[in-house]
Scaffold this motif. Structure first.
Motif, PDB file in Angstrom:
ATOM      1  N   ILE A  19     -17.261 -11.915 -45.287  1.00  0.00           N
ATOM      2  CA  ILE A  19     -16.296 -12.987 -45.561  1.00  0.00           C
ATOM      3  C   ILE A  19     -16.953 -14.314 -45.204  1.00  0.00           C
ATOM      4  CG2 ILE A  19     -14.035 -13.914 -44.967  1.00  0.00           C
ATOM      5  CD1 ILE A  19     -13.546 -11.049 -43.736  1.00  0.00           C
ATOM      6  N   ASP A  42     -16.692  -8.442 -41.430  1.00  0.00           N
ATOM      7  CA  ASP A  42     -15.437  -8.009 -40.808  1.00  0.00           C
ATOM      8  C   ASP A  42     -15.689  -6.666 -40.121  1.00  0.00           C
ATOM      9  OD1 ASP A  42     -12.484  -8.035 -40.440  1.00  0.00           O
ATOM     10  OD2 ASP A  42     -12.611  -6.234 -41.688  1.00  0.00           O
ATOM     11  N   GLN A  86     -16.892  -5.518 -44.607  1.00  0.00           N
ATOM     12  CA  GLN A  86     -17.192  -6.412 -45.725  1.00  0.00           C
ATOM     13  C   GLN A  86     -17.520  -7.824 -45.230  1.00  0.00           C
ATOM     14  OE1 GLN A  86     -16.929  -5.184 -49.081  1.00  0.00           O
ATOM     15  NE2 GLN A  86     -16.763  -3.227 -48.027  1.00  0.00           N
ATOM     16  N   ARG A 126      -7.633 -10.468 -40.400  1.00  0.00           N
ATOM     17  CA  ARG A 126      -7.307  -9.267 -41.174  1.00  0.00           C
ATOM     18  C   ARG A 126      -5.850  -8.864 -40.963  1.00  0.00           C
ATOM     19  NH1 ARG A 126     -10.758  -6.670 -38.850  1.00  0.00           N
ATOM     20  NH2 ARG A 126      -9.312  -5.693 -37.437  1.00  0.00           N
ATOM     21  N   LEU A 143      -8.242  -8.682 -48.821  1.00  0.00           N
ATOM     22  CA  LEU A 143      -9.212  -8.053 -47.918  1.00  0.00           C
ATOM     23  C   LEU A 143     -10.107  -7.111 -48.717  1.00  0.00           C
ATOM     24  CD1 LEU A 143     -10.158  -7.397 -44.945  1.00  0.00           C
ATOM     25  CD2 LEU A 143      -8.583  -5.477 -45.041  1.00  0.00           C
ATOM     26  N   TYR A 165     -17.105 -12.179 -49.994  1.00  0.00           N
ATOM     27  CA  TYR A 165     -16.037 -11.866 -50.961  1.00  0.00           C
ATOM     28  C   TYR A 165     -15.332 -13.140 -51.432  1.00  0.00           C
ATOM     29  CZ  TYR A 165     -12.697  -8.811 -53.260  1.00  0.00           C
ATOM     30  OH  TYR A 165     -11.952  -8.162 -54.202  1.00  0.00           O
ATOM     31  N   GLY A 198     -12.638  -4.089 -49.388  1.00  0.00           N
ATOM     32  CA  GLY A 198     -12.866  -2.826 -48.700  1.00  0.00           C
ATOM     33  C   GLY A 198     -11.607  -2.097 -48.276  1.00  0.00           C
ATOM     34  N   LYS A 242      -6.172   0.261 -34.586  1.00  0.00           N
ATOM     35  CA  LYS A 242      -6.795  -1.055 -34.481  1.00  0.00           C
ATOM     36  C   LYS A 242      -8.089  -1.164 -35.287  1.00  0.00           C
ATOM     37  CE  LYS A 242      -5.250  -3.287 -30.406  1.00  0.00           C
ATOM     38  NZ  LYS A 242      -5.040  -3.032 -29.022  1.00  0.00           N
ATOM     39  N   ASP A 243      -8.904  -0.125 -35.255  1.00  0.00           N
ATOM     40  CA  ASP A 243     -10.163  -0.251 -35.987  1.00  0.00           C
ATOM     41  C   ASP A 243     -10.219   0.629 -37.227  1.00  0.00           C
ATOM     42  OD1 ASP A 243     -10.306   2.062 -34.625  1.00  0.00           O
ATOM     43  OD2 ASP A 243     -12.022   1.537 -33.364  1.00  0.00           O
ATOM     44  N   ARG A 244      -9.030   0.840 -37.841  1.00  0.00           N
ATOM     45  CA  ARG A 244      -8.993   1.570 -39.102  1.00  0.00           C
ATOM     46  C   ARG A 244      -8.091   0.832 -40.074  1.00  0.00           C
ATOM     47  NH1 ARG A 244      -9.572   5.148 -35.162  1.00  0.00           N
ATOM     48  NH2 ARG A 244     -10.606   7.154 -35.461  1.00  0.00           N
ATOM     49  N   LEU A 245      -8.325   1.040 -41.378  1.00  0.00           N
ATOM     50  CA  LEU A 245      -7.463   0.409 -42.369  1.00  0.00           C
ATOM     51  C   LEU A 245      -6.340   1.379 -42.733  1.00  0.00           C
ATOM     52  CD1 LEU A 245     -10.291  -1.233 -44.470  1.00  0.00           C
ATOM     53  CD2 LEU A 245      -8.716  -2.382 -42.927  1.00  0.00           C
ATOM     54  N   VAL A 254     -13.829  -4.176 -39.170  1.00  0.00           N
ATOM     55  CA  VAL A 254     -13.184  -2.933 -39.589  1.00  0.00           C
ATOM     56  C   VAL A 254     -13.525  -2.547 -41.024  1.00  0.00           C
ATOM     57  CG1 VAL A 254     -10.973  -1.790 -39.943  1.00  0.00           C
ATOM     58  CG2 VAL A 254     -11.366  -3.168 -37.891  1.00  0.00           C
ATOM     59  N   SER A 255     -13.418  -3.497 -41.940  1.00  0.00           N
ATOM     60  CA  SER A 255     -13.693  -3.149 -43.339  1.00  0.00           C
ATOM     61  C   SER A 255     -15.195  -3.121 -43.606  1.00  0.00           C
ATOM     62  CB  SER A 255     -13.013  -4.146 -44.280  1.00  0.00           C
ATOM     63  OG  SER A 255     -13.602  -5.424 -44.132  1.00  0.00           O
TER      64      SER A 255
END
Lengths: 672, 352
Positions: free
Chosen positions: B35, B28, B33, A5, A32, B53, A34, A501-504, B30-31
């Motif tokens: 993969i 994944d 989703q 990611r 990516l 995806y 989401g 780290k654990d957020r977009l 964090v998202s």
């Protein structure tokens, strides 16, 4: 071989991607899913970032110039040499040119190195002028220096205004969000001289005469007032200088403006109504190399404030950055006018605060940007440059005469050939760092591959250099630097690598009040009462330039496009985008000028015929490309062929490069 | 048919991981989703996850692949061909039937015609394929319109159908049979075939309630595309919305266009690489002397959908070139994924 990611590092959209890594190399990329902004999409550039990331045109060893050649040295040797050289100069003799592609941590440290170690305030980016101007307008108007809205709510918008630029080429994924909003029912209006794809997708495309955009926006504001479409009572409570602006609007000669802009009055009236009626309204404008001018930005801000669309949820003024971390670079204070966190450099309090935080004595003298430092009469003798993207370097002769040029970069380019010392640095996938996109979203990009050979990250090189100059910095990681940033930059107060780290991404300001970031500026939370931005009116309700005369009957506009993004120094290291670029270059090796079908017919021009474009100061030969996208009386030159730029464009006014709205009066002559 | 207990999946993947690099759907962190990815730890495999995806195409037709390595000595003008690393055998676990069908289409392009592509063949020979029935469709799906799901009919080594308690296992090859025997799976009862059919039938009838994003009446579009009865204005309407990013081709399980480039390395050798390409790019069909049979964007869009849906092209794949996975609709910045295009063609949409 597995997907990691990350975030795309091309434009200021900051799309989420998955980088396919195999044997320590980037071997593919995928959008990516989401991601809150890109929602599983990438543009043509983003789909090919792995091609760029595996190029062999890397710099992998530090080098010091010896005569005409370079000698490979160790990092320590390069650092000792550079420190020794830098000691010879005072702060005023050194200038710093940062990179909008570098991370927040790197940019912060570069600025700190300039101000705290070298005592120099000559620090800037090469493409910051438009963004800085936009930040000034927004700060003055609402105390908030960047995008006031949030793109997350864009698909629910009722009204979207796109000004200038070529959005589907420059920030394709944001353009896509606008396209989806339009399909969901938003009323989309584009105002641009050229018929762009965005214009084709719009319900209405307005083409005011070049140079009259700010007047058109002013006319819309006047129409709002005349048609009684504004909430005077709430404006009086919300805005500090409502009276002054109201008087100013009354004094505007409405008929004269419609005559000068060439836009029909009834169209503007219907637009003004649409804007007022919208619950959710957005406006987009480009900032960066090709940006709106201050007058237009101010007129746009005033229009939105007047219509009650500033400081409300679901509304936003959206300056769009063309390079990945352009906004973050300004947040970190890579500007002569702002210290980190947008503290104005002309206020004593800003400096005092920073002196306590860093703690070190700082110089107050007003710095200049790199371009100004390189004017002939400036005392600058040394220049430190990070990752210069452009192939064409302005003030080349002046740079050649400098005593010291230090280049920090990952790839070979034109600047590395001018340097006395070259420090190789890691690319964005070889270390950790945060990047801030157009919508204030700060995103952490984590290390995915090891750098080649001994290549070190920029923050480490700068720390060691600072150490050699007597400043013990002691950063052990980019994470360390972020924790310092969170103390120095109030907008980043609630941010850390651990949290990111654990957020977009998190949209700044992130602080105690909004630990998970802030979606948009709300009037009730604003730090100050709003203000209409009123400049010297001489400049705001007159055309930017006199209309074309007999001698120069055409208006020339300069622009960019997808495949020759910026000056292509990045695209040319990819395969597919380069192929598309080369296709154009093969067809038009010396560049082209777009002529409208009507003018081509009237002048008897054929496709690819060579013509001369003559302005007051210079002339250039180009091939004709007959285009349905421009208006009669207008010419368009894309900004992509090397020798055309220094030979022709750089001889014109400097503003030509900066402002979308600028045009040049020229004439066109056939070559026998 | 055989029976695999839920907790035996770990045994299955553990066994496979000894001989193969394991690939399958994972989430994944964090998202959130899904993969399709290399699974370094077999425990990351998530057989209940939604449709990934990305399609598994990158495993056997990589985004970027070295196909030749050579060294050219300038002085002696000598070329030495160097060895490329041998490919690892790979096991793809939890393939959706649309994605398996995608691989079969790629087979027909790379292997089933006059020329056989050696690199693809090398990947393909070493694959172990385990498909998994979609007992419930996802919002983006329309495989029932393209005859490629929700259950696989051919091409797998093993095929799994989740019943709630465990998996019904169909064997599709000798390799598959061998693995089943090594794992000592017990035979499923005589009612297994009927149970699998019931699960599949239920899945098909639930498309109306779950697969809500897309509808694609493929046969009508195929008819129009084949006979040429699509107005140019429809293509122009579609073309105006195309951002020319190439994503539709890159995410398509059956798109096989590629580009070949030579890349010089710092240490003096050259890699010849093959990378994904797309017919939506202007430079893709451009020829010497500025001739381009497909210059305007609408002509390039037209080309892609012709490739996916026309009868003449379908003859080559022995089926439509679209497998109904719905990915092109999700990645498209212009919102002109295949289902929308099919709608525009059927309804002759030329504007809004």
């Amino acid at each position: 071989m597995s997907y990691h990611r990350g975030i795309c590092n091309f434009c200021g959209t900051g799309c989420g991607h998955l980088l396919l890594v195999e044997n320590n190399r980037a071997r593919g990329v995928y959008p990516l899913p989401g991601h809150p902004l890109s929602r599983g999409r990438l543009c043509v550039r983003g789909w090919h970032i792995h091609e760029l990331l595996q190029t062999d045109e890397r710099i992998i060893r530090p080098m010091v110039r010896e005569g005409e050649t370079f000698r490979t040295v160790s990092y320590q040797e390069a650092i000792d040499y550079t420190a020794r050289e830098l000691k010879k100069f005072s702060g005023r003799e050194v200038a710093f040119l940062g990179s909008p592609r570098a991370s927040n941590e790197e940019n912060y440290l570069f600025g700190k190195f300039a101000r705290a170690v070298m005592k120099s305030n000559n620090i800037s980016l090469s493409s910051d002028a438009g963004l800085e101007e936009s930040a000034r307008v927004l700060l003055e108007g609402c105390g908030w220096p960047a995008m006031t809205g949030s793109l997350s709510g864009l698909r629910q918008a009722d009204f979207i205004l796109v000004l200038g630029g070529d959005l589907t080429r420059q920030n394709p994924i944001i353009a896509s969000e606008i396209h989806f909003a339009r399909r969901a029912g938003a009323f989309l209006v584009t105002i641009s001289p050229r018929k762009t794809q965005m214009a084709r997708l719009s319900r209405i495309h307005l083409r005011p005469r070049p140079g009259t955009l700010s007047m058109l926006l002013l006319a819309m504001a006047r129409v709002l007032a005349d048609e009684d479409l504004i909430d005077r009572e709430s404006l009086a409570g919300l805005v500090e200088n409502w009276q002054a602006y109201s008087e100013y609007l009354d004094s505007v000669d409405r008929d004269e403006i419609f005559r000068l802009t060439g836009v029909e009055e009834k169209e503007v009236i219907s637009l003004a109504r649409k804007l007022t009626a919208a619950k959710s309204a957005f406006a987009f404008y480009p900032v960066g190399i090709q940006s709106l001018d201050r007058q237009s930005m101010a007129a746009l801000f005033n229009l939105f404030l007047l219509a009650g669309k500033v400081g409300r949820p679901g509304c936003g003024l959206c300056p769009l950055t063309g390079i990945s971390n352009l906004l973050g670079s300004l947040d970190m204070g890579l500007s002569p006018s702002f210290l980190p966190g947008y503290f104005p450099a002309d206020r004593e309090g800003s400096w005092k605060r920073l002196e306590e935080l860093w703690p070190v004595r700082l110089e107050r003298w007003p710095g200049k940007n790199a371009a100004a430092c390189l004017l002939e009469d400036n005392p600058v003798k040394a220049l430190l440059v990070v990752d210069h993207d452009e192939e064409i370097i302005r003030n080349l002769n002046r740079i050649k005469k400098l005593e010291l040029v230090v280049y920090f970069g990952a790839y070979q380019n034109a600047f590395s050939r001018l340097a006395k010392v070259i420090f190789p640095r890691t690319t964005y996938i070889e270390g950790d760092g945060t990047y801030t996109n157009s919508e204030r979203r700060v995103q952490l990009s984590q290390k995915k591959v090891d750098p080649p050979g001994e290549v070190r990250p920029l923050w480490e090189i700068l720390s060691r250099l600072a150490g050699s100059l007597g400043h013990d910095w002691n950063y052990r990681s980019a994470e360390d630097i972020m924790s310092e940033i969170s103390r120095v930059v109030p907008q980043y107060a609630g941010l850390s690598h651990l949290k990111l780290k654990d957020r977009l991404g998190i949209k700044w300001p992130a602080d105690e009040r909004h630990p998970e970031g802030t979606d948009c500026l709300l009037a009730e939370e604003a730090s100050q009462k709003f203000r209409f931005v009123l400049d010297d009116r001489e400049s705001s309700d007159r055309p930017r330039q006199s209309s074309p005369g007999q001698e120069f009957p055409f208006q020339l506009v300069i622009g960019r496009s997808n495949y020759f993004w910026h000056q292509n120094s990045i695209m040319k290291r990819t395969f597919i985008p380069r192929r598309e670029y080369n296709a154009l270059l093969l067809l038009y090796p010396k560049g082209f000028v777009e002529v409208s079908e009507e003018d081509a017919r009237a002048l008897g021009l054929r496709e690819k015929q060579t013509v001369k474009i003559i302005s007051e100061k210079a002339e250039v030969r180009l091939a004709v490309r007959i285009s349905p996208d421009i208006l009669p009386g207008m010419l368009y030159i894309p900004y992509f062929v090397d020798d055309m730029i220094p030979e022709f464009l750089h001889r014109q006014v400097a503003e030509l490069e900066k402002y979308e709205e600028f045009f040049l009066p020229v004439r066109l002559e056939k070559v026998a | 048919m055989y029976w695999l207990e839920k907790d035996q999946v770990v045994k299955l993947t553990g066994k496979l991981a000894r001989d193969y690099a394991l690939f399958g759907p994972r989430r994944d962190e964090v998202s959130g989703q899904v993969i399709f990815d290399r699974l370094d730890e077999p425990g990351r495999l998530d057989l209940q996850a939604a449709i990934p995806y990305n399609p598994p195409k990158f495993v056997l037709f990589p985004h970027y692949e070295e196909i030749l390595k050579y060294r050219y000595q300038k002085q002696t003008r000598k070329v030495t061909i160097e060895k490329i690393d041998k490919l690892q055998p790979k096991a793809l676990v939890g393939l959706r039937s649309c994605d398996l069908t995608g691989i079969l289409c790629l087979d027909r392009f790379f292997l089933g015609q006059e020329f056989v592509d050696e690199f693809y063949l090398e990947h393909r020979k070493k694959l172990f394929l385990i498909s998994s029935t979609c007992v419930r469709p996802f919002p983006q799906c329309f495989c029932v319109c393209t005859d490629s799901g929700p259950a696989a009919r051919e091409g797998f080594d093993l095929d799994l159908t989740f019943t709630g308690e465990g998996y019904l296992v169909l064997v599709g090859s000798k390799k598959g049979q061998k693995l089943v025997e090594e794992l000592q799976l017990k035979t499923a009862g005589p009612e297994a075939a009927a149970l699998r059919k019931k699960m599949v039938d239920e899945s098909v009838s639930s498309f109306d309630s779950f697969a809500l994003e897309n509808k694609a009446w493929i046969s009508r579009a195929t008819n129009r595309l084949t006979t040429g009865f699509v107005k140019p204005e429809v293509w122009e309407y579609i073309g105006h919305q195309c951002f020319e990013c190439g994503a539709c081709s890159f995410v398509c399980p059956t798109c096989s266009c590629f580009n070949v480039e030579d890349v010089n390395d710092n240490d003096g050798h050259t890699d010849r690489v093959r990378t994904w390409d797309s017919c939506s790019f202007e430079g893709y069909t451009r020829m010497a002397g500025d001739h381009n049979p497909r210059k305007p964007v609408e002509d390039r869009r037209n080309k892609r959908f012709f490739c996916k849906l026309s009868y003449s092209q379908s003859k080559k794949y022995l089926r439509p070139g679209c497998v109904g996975c719905g990915r092109c609709a999700r990645v498209c910045p212009g919102d002109i994924g295949l289902p929308n295009v099919v709608t525009y063609i059927r309804r002759e949409v030329t504007g809004e």
